[in-house]
Design a protein around this motif. Structure first.
Motif, PDB file in Angstrom:
ATOM      1  N   GLU A  74       0.831  -1.212   0.000  1.00 20.45           N
ATOM      2  CA  GLU A  74       0.000   0.000   0.000  1.00 20.45           C
ATOM      3  C   GLU A  74       0.862   1.257   0.000  1.00 20.45           C
ATOM      4  N   ALA A  75       2.032   1.207   0.639  1.00 12.64           N
ATOM      5  CA  ALA A  75       2.911   2.379   0.706  1.00 12.64           C
ATOM      6  C   ALA A  75       3.480   2.754  -0.654  1.00 12.64           C
ATOM      7  N   ASP A  76       3.456   1.809  -1.609  1.00 12.30           N
ATOM      8  CA  ASP A  76       4.021   2.045  -2.945  1.00 12.30           C
ATOM      9  C   ASP A  76       2.949   2.357  -3.985  1.00 12.30           C
ATOM     10  N   PHE A  77       1.727   2.687  -3.552  1.00 12.68           N
ATOM     11  CA  PHE A  77       0.595   2.759  -4.477  1.00 12.68           C
ATOM     12  C   PHE A  77      -0.343   3.876  -4.035  1.00 12.68           C
ATOM     13  N   ASP A  78      -0.752   4.741  -4.974  1.00  7.02           N
ATOM     14  CA  ASP A  78      -1.642   5.842  -4.597  1.00  7.02           C
ATOM     15  C   ASP A  78      -2.846   5.928  -5.531  1.00  7.02           C
ATOM     16  N   GLN A  79      -3.648   6.988  -5.391  1.00  5.55           N
ATOM     17  CA  GLN A  79      -4.896   7.137  -6.135  1.00  5.55           C
ATOM     18  C   GLN A  79      -4.661   7.165  -7.648  1.00  5.55           C
ATOM     19  N   GLN A  80      -3.613   7.824  -8.095  1.00  3.17           N
ATOM     20  CA  GLN A  80      -3.331   7.878  -9.537  1.00  3.17           C
ATOM     21  C   GLN A  80      -2.964   6.499 -10.078  1.00  3.17           C
ATOM     22  N   ASP A  81      -2.222   5.745  -9.302  1.00  5.04           N
ATOM     23  CA  ASP A  81      -1.912   4.362  -9.700  1.00  5.04           C
ATOM     24  C   ASP A  81      -3.197   3.550  -9.805  1.00  5.04           C
ATOM     25  N   ALA A  82      -4.112   3.766  -8.841  1.00 10.53           N
ATOM     26  CA  ALA A  82      -5.380   3.033  -8.838  1.00 10.53           C
ATOM     27  C   ALA A  82      -6.213   3.365 -10.071  1.00 10.53           C
ATOM     28  N   GLU A  83      -6.190   4.647 -10.498  1.00 10.72           N
ATOM     29  CA  GLU A  83      -6.930   5.038 -11.704  1.00 10.72           C
ATOM     30  C   GLU A  83      -6.434   4.282 -12.927  1.00 10.72           C
ATOM     31  N   VAL A  84      -5.141   4.079 -13.005  1.00 13.14           N
ATOM     32  CA  VAL A  84      -4.565   3.341 -14.133  1.00 13.14           C
ATOM     33  C   VAL A  84      -5.010   1.886 -14.113  1.00 13.14           C
ATOM     34  N   VAL A  85      -4.966   1.251 -12.938  1.00 19.27           N
ATOM     35  CA  VAL A  85      -5.363  -0.159 -12.826  1.00 19.27           C
ATOM     36  C   VAL A  85      -6.830  -0.325 -13.199  1.00 19.27           C
ATOM     37  N   CYS A  86      -7.699   0.508 -12.657  1.00 21.91           N
ATOM     38  CA  CYS A  86      -9.136   0.385 -12.944  1.00 21.91           C
ATOM     39  C   CYS A  86      -9.409   0.552 -14.437  1.00 21.91           C
ATOM     40  N   ARG A  87      -8.719   1.510 -15.071  1.00 23.66           N
ATOM     41  CA  ARG A  87      -8.894   1.698 -16.512  1.00 23.66           C
ATOM     42  C   ARG A  87      -8.369   0.487 -17.283  1.00 23.66           C
ATOM     43  N   GLU A  88      -7.231  -0.049 -16.865  1.00 28.20           N
ATOM     44  CA  GLU A  88      -6.633  -1.216 -17.532  1.00 28.20           C
ATOM     45  C   GLU A  88      -7.573  -2.419 -17.487  1.00 28.20           C
ATOM     46  N   LEU A  89      -8.345  -2.539 -16.410  1.00 31.37           N
ATOM     47  CA  LEU A  89      -9.245  -3.681 -16.236  1.00 31.37           C
ATOM     48  C   LEU A  89     -10.642  -3.434 -16.811  1.00 31.37           C
ATOM     49  N   GLY A  90     -10.853  -2.268 -17.432  1.00 32.90           N
ATOM     50  CA  GLY A  90     -12.153  -1.978 -18.039  1.00 32.90           C
ATOM     51  C   GLY A  90     -13.224  -1.625 -17.024  1.00 32.90           C
ATOM     52  N   GLN A 118       4.911   5.229  -9.788  1.00 32.87           N
ATOM     53  CA  GLN A 118       4.822   6.686  -9.901  1.00 32.87           C
ATOM     54  C   GLN A 118       4.053   7.023 -11.179  1.00 32.87           C
ATOM     55  N   CYS A 119       2.764   6.678 -11.175  1.00 30.61           N
ATOM     56  CA  CYS A 119       1.914   6.883 -12.356  1.00 30.61           C
ATOM     57  C   CYS A 119       1.468   8.336 -12.448  1.00 30.61           C
ATOM     58  N   GLY A 120       1.298   8.811 -13.674  1.00 22.12           N
ATOM     59  CA  GLY A 120       0.721  10.134 -13.889  1.00 22.12           C
ATOM     60  C   GLY A 120      -0.800  10.083 -13.837  1.00 22.12           C
ATOM     61  N   GLY A 121      -1.374   8.883 -14.069  1.00 21.77           N
ATOM     62  CA  GLY A 121      -2.826   8.700 -14.033  1.00 21.77           C
ATOM     63  C   GLY A 121      -3.440   8.482 -15.396  1.00 21.77           C
ATOM     64  N   ASN A 122      -2.682   8.760 -16.478  1.00 25.53           N
ATOM     65  CA  ASN A 122      -3.211   8.623 -17.842  1.00 25.53           C
ATOM     66  C   ASN A 122      -2.654   7.414 -18.583  1.00 25.53           C
ATOM     67  N   GLU A 123      -1.759   6.661 -17.953  1.00 27.30           N
ATOM     68  CA  GLU A 123      -1.159   5.508 -18.620  1.00 27.30           C
ATOM     69  C   GLU A 123      -2.207   4.439 -18.912  1.00 27.30           C
ATOM     70  N   SER A 124      -1.925   3.601 -19.937  1.00 24.84           N
ATOM     71  CA  SER A 124      -2.848   2.527 -20.319  1.00 24.84           C
ATOM     72  C   SER A 124      -2.711   1.317 -19.419  1.00 24.84           C
ATOM     73  N   ALA A 125      -1.527   1.090 -18.870  1.00 20.93           N
ATOM     74  CA  ALA A 125      -1.289  -0.092 -18.034  1.00 20.93           C
ATOM     75  C   ALA A 125      -0.356   0.272 -16.890  1.00 20.93           C
ATOM     76  N   LEU A 126      -0.472  -0.455 -15.778  1.00 23.76           N
ATOM     77  CA  LEU A 126       0.332  -0.157 -14.600  1.00 23.76           C
ATOM     78  C   LEU A 126       1.821  -0.289 -14.890  1.00 23.76           C
ATOM     79  N   LEU A 127       2.200  -1.267 -15.719  1.00 25.16           N
ATOM     80  CA  LEU A 127       3.620  -1.465 -16.016  1.00 25.16           C
ATOM     81  C   LEU A 127       4.176  -0.418 -16.974  1.00 25.16           C
ATOM     82  N   ASP A 128       3.289   0.437 -17.533  1.00 26.38           N
ATOM     83  CA  ASP A 128       3.759   1.579 -18.334  1.00 26.38           C
ATOM     84  C   ASP A 128       4.200   2.737 -17.441  1.00 26.38           C
ATOM     85  N   CYS A 129       3.823   2.686 -16.156  1.00 24.46           N
ATOM     86  CA  CYS A 129       4.168   3.768 -15.224  1.00 24.46           C
ATOM     87  C   CYS A 129       5.640   3.682 -14.829  1.00 24.46           C
TER      88      CYS A 129
END
Length: 850
Positions: free
Chosen positions: A360-376, A401-412
């Motif tokens: 959890e310490a390595d993950f924030d709201q912007q990262d979560a936005e990327v994951v949710c989008r990646e999963l449809g 360290q996602c910006g929030g607009n990436e298509s996949a978590l591993l693109d961050c």
């Protein structure tokens, strides 16, 4: 002598019947037409006649390998290898087998019924090898039968078996390459141990074709019986990765696509396929039309969702519709309540098939936005450590360290340094919102139901006949209150829609998980209550009352019983489209965890909504425990046109309108369904059910029988339809309970009280006593039966009912009169016999009075 001969013949005939009744399963089923007794056309003997088995008897579902495996076991053959269809030139009588009956453990013969068909089932079982106690047909403890005349199976010792031997077994069983070979993985079993070492080259067709050591092995260490898992021959082809493309299955050495139309696949079924492929979550599912029919595999959804492998659930058929499936490559949510919730796991290296949790310490709201989008899924709504358990996955060691607009978590981007530790309970638990909405209504809780998938909003189809129970699930998902109404909206032309499987929704799955693509001109308009709901009740019209006063604040509040009265209840029941309030009692449906509403309602009783009522100016600070309002509104259902409230045409009220309950040309209602309706009416058991034909179709209510039999109320299971038949129903609970009383020549009159326990009175030897039976006037005539039981005897006395009563005179009391008495009233009305029994009266004998 003639009598002895006759007796002997009767005994022989009787033993023949017993032998037929206890027919050995292998004497009533066989495979014919091949060189092996474990391959050929499946035939069944019943009523003295051998007939082939039809391959597509039950709802066109076809025989799967899972069903075939049951036949192979019954034949004492090995595992099911293949199922084939052979079409004859003309129809003839065959045996149709119900798969659900076979899967319950019943013998084929018990699951058969006569059927006319020309599609014959060809089945191949392995002769001499099988996998038992596994999680699929391609896994289990290896057992071998070397001598067909000796029907015993032997386990194989791990020391006598290697990878090349495993390759032969997996090929022999029609499975993929061996993936796990481990002793005692699937238990030890009680089979004897095979005593020689196998020495396969790896290319043999069967295990018994391999050479084996000349000397026998005398012992095998405990826990060393071979446990084998063969990979399942399934793949996705033609996509951008190994986790996207056309879904294909390999069988008999041939890869074929999985068809879409006949299977009615949803994302829930697709998720099972993604797990089997060791991909992540199911992201999208679409059907692609081919130019012509070709051979494909159809997957039975119920089988797939039960945990069986895709291969076990497949049967061959022809279709033009192919399934394209996209799973996430490197991210998934596990152990959640839905596909869009769970503990986050990641696979960074496709060559290494292990998944890692994320701290959890390595993950924030912007990262979560990327994951949710990646999963449809929709936007993240909850991000909390350990919400869905810790799991046993290793921990991902870098910060995202996602910006929030990436298509996949591993693109961050991620931090350069590794994290060595993560505190217990800090694995990321994520809930993404479900992309569903109501549009075109007067509020966010009313309108046309739409679902977003692949970036596109489409309406939901009403072809399946949405009930209020299904609609209630949609209202909950929208965080609206209560399902008030569902109506049809007919469009001028067909368009792409989402078809929702009701059984899937009722199991607790999200609408998105239960959707498959379709086209229709019928869409449902749904109205949910904005601000009030009943929760944890036994039907949609009962439960603990909760209120949401501020739509911007999505929290619900319970209401204190001291702030709520009968007039307030009338408003709530009307607002929810239910009948008048019947029960108003604190804590009837639990306390819940909602905060407490702090003001007293002061409704006049005619308001449209509870929030239209005046309320007290001052806030309430406390509410005694167990005082949250529990409310039950009556169900708006009735029987009309009969001789009592428990007989007549079944009608249901909705949106202020009474309509009859209808049935179609192929009757859906049975007495079992009718019994549920009688219970809803508080009218006892169902006595008769009659379908009455109307001159033309008219708007009626269709009741889904599976919904009603699950315990739901009639109103919850109703959807609007046009039918040519209405239902007339007679229920049994027509009679009031009779009264029982007694009088004695010495004691005067004393009536038995209506209590939970028996009423007792004492009589003296020689005294005259009378037991009287009576009932309130309902129907003319009838009779009373005085039922007497004691430790030694049971006697019934009967008299006609005169003025709804009867007296039973006992001139002289004797010890034999000690026991229990009850009055049973019998009457014949509505062409049926009915009866009702009184409480019991206990008589004891006390000797002669001084």
């Amino acid at each position: 002598m003639d009598h002895l001969v006759l007796l002997l013949l009767l005994l022989l005939w009787s033993s023949g019947l017993q032998a037929e009744g206890k027919l050995n399963s292998t004497e009533s089923v066989r495979l014919v037409g091949r060189k092996s007794r474990c391959a050929g056309t499946l035939e069944l003997k019943r009523e003295g006649e051998w007939r082939p088995v039809d391959i597509k008897y039950y709802y066109n579902s076809g025989w799967t390998l899972k069903t075939a495996a049951a036949a192979c076991r019954e034949l004492d053959c090995g595992s099911a290898v293949s199922v084939e269809q052979r079409d004859e030139s003309s129809y003839r009588y065959m045996w149709g087998i119900r798969p659900d009956c076979v899967h319950s453990g019943s013998a084929l013969r018990d699951c058969a019924s006569s059927f006319s068909s020309r599609s014959i089932l060809g089945l191949v079982c392995s002769d001499s090898v099988r996998l038992v106690n596994g999680t699929s047909l391609c896994s289990g403890r290896l057992e071998l039968k070397s001598d067909q005349s000796n029907q015993s199976w032997s386990s194989v010792c791990e020391a006598d078996f290697d990878q090349q031997d495993a390759e032969v077994v997996c090929r022999e069983l029609g499975c993929g390459a061996p993936s796990v070979l481990q002793g005692a993985l699937y238990g030890e079993g009680e089979a004897p141990m095979w005593s020689k070492e196998f020495q396969c080259g790896g290319n043999e067709s069967t295990l018994l074709d391999c050479r084996s050591s000349g000397s026998d092995r005398n012992t095998c260490s405990p826990g060393r019986a071979v446990g084998l898992t063969c990979s399942e021959p399934v793949r996705l082809v033609g996509g951008d990765s190994r986790c996207a493309g056309t879904l294909e299955l390999k069988h008999g050495g041939v890869w074929r696509p999985v068809g879409g139309y006949d299977s009615a696949w949803t994302l829930k079924e697709a998720a099972a396929a993604c797990r089997e492929l060791d991909c992540g979550s199911a992201v999208s599912l679409e059907e692609r039309a081919e130019s012509s029919d070709r051979s494909m595999w159809s997957i039975i959804p119920d089988c797939d969702l039960s945990g069986s492998a895709l291969r076990d659930c497949a049967y061959s058929y022809s279709s033009q519709s192919i399934l394209n499936l996209t799973c996430s490559d490197s991210v998934r949510l596990v152990n959640g309540t839905r596909l869009c919730s769970g503990r986050l796991e990641l696979k960074s290296d496709q060559s290494n098939q292990s998944w890692s949790s994320v701290c959890e310490a390595d993950f924030d709201q912007q990262d979560a936005e990327v994951v949710c989008r990646e999963l449809g899924c929709g936007a993240p709504s909850v991000l909390q450590g350990a919400l869905y358990g810790e799991g046993e996955a290793p921990m991902w060691t870098k910060e995202f360290q996602c910006g929030g607009n990436e298509s996949a978590l591993l693109d961050c981007r991620s931090s350069g340094s590794d994290r060595n530790t993560c505190s217990p309970g800090r694995a990321v638990g994520l809930t993404c919102s479900e992309p569903v909405r109501l549009v075109g209504g007067d509020s966010r809780c009313a309108g046309t139901l739409e679902l977003k998938h692949e970036g596109e909003w489409r309406p939901v189809n009403d072809y399946s006949g949405w009930t209020l129970k299904t609609a209630a699930a949609a209202c909950r998902e929208l965080d609206c209150g209560f399902a008030v109404s569902v109506e049809w909206i007919e469009e001028s032309s067909r368009r792409s829609v989402w078809w929702i499987r009701p059984d899937c929704v009722h199991s607790g799955s999200a609408l998105r998980e239960c959707a498959s693509s379709d086209s229709s001109e019928l869409i449902p308009g749904l109205t949910c209550s904005d601000s009030v709901r009943l929760v944890d009740g036994t039907s949609l019209c009962s439960g603990r009352l909760e209120l949401k006063s501020d739509q911007s604040n999505q929290s619900w509040s319970s209401v204190c019983e001291a702030d709520f009265d009968q007039q307030d209840a009338e408003v709530v029941c009307r607002e929810l489209g239910c009948g008048a309030p019947s029960v108003l009692q604190g804590a009837l449906y639990g306390e819940g965890e909602a905060p407490m509403w702090t003001k007293e309602f002061q409704c006049g009783g005619n308001e449209s909504a509870l929030l239209d009522c005046r309320s007290s100016g001052s806030d309430r600070n406390t509410c005694s425990p167990g005082r949250a309002v529990g409310l039950t509104c009556s169900e708006p259902v009735r029987l009309v046109g009969g001789d009592s409230r428990c007989a007549g045409t079944l009608e249901l009220k909705h949106e202020g309108e009474w309509r009859p309950v209808g049935d179609h040309h192929y009757p859906d209602w049975t007495l079992k369904t009718a019994a549920a309706a009688c219970r809803d009416l508080d009218c006892g058991s169902a006595v008769s059910l009659e379908r009455k034909e109307e001159s033309s179709d008219r708007a009626m209510w269709r009741i889904r029988s599976d919904c009603l039999q699950s315990g739901s109320a009639l109103r919850d299971c109703a959807s609007s339809f046009f039918f040519p038949f209405i239902l007339d129903l007679v229920c049994s609970d027509l009679l009031l309970q009779p009264n029982i009383s007694w009088s004695s020549s010495m004691d005067g009159v004393s009536e038995a009280q209506q209590q939970q326990h028996q009423e007792e009175f004492r009589v003296f030897k020689g005294s005259t006593f009378t037991i009287s039976c009576s009932i309130q006037p309902q129907y003319p005539g009838g009779s009373f039966q005085l039922s007497f039981t004691s430790s030694t005897s049971a006697i019934n006395y009967t008299q006609p009912a005169v003025n709804h009563s009867a007296d039973f005179l006992f001139p002289a009391a004797e010890p034999a009169h000690q026991g229990s008495y009850s009055c049973v009233y019998h009457v014949h009305v509505f062409s049926h016999n009915f009866s009702s029994e009184s409480r019991q009266l206990s008589v004891s004998f006390v000797g002669v009075r001084d």
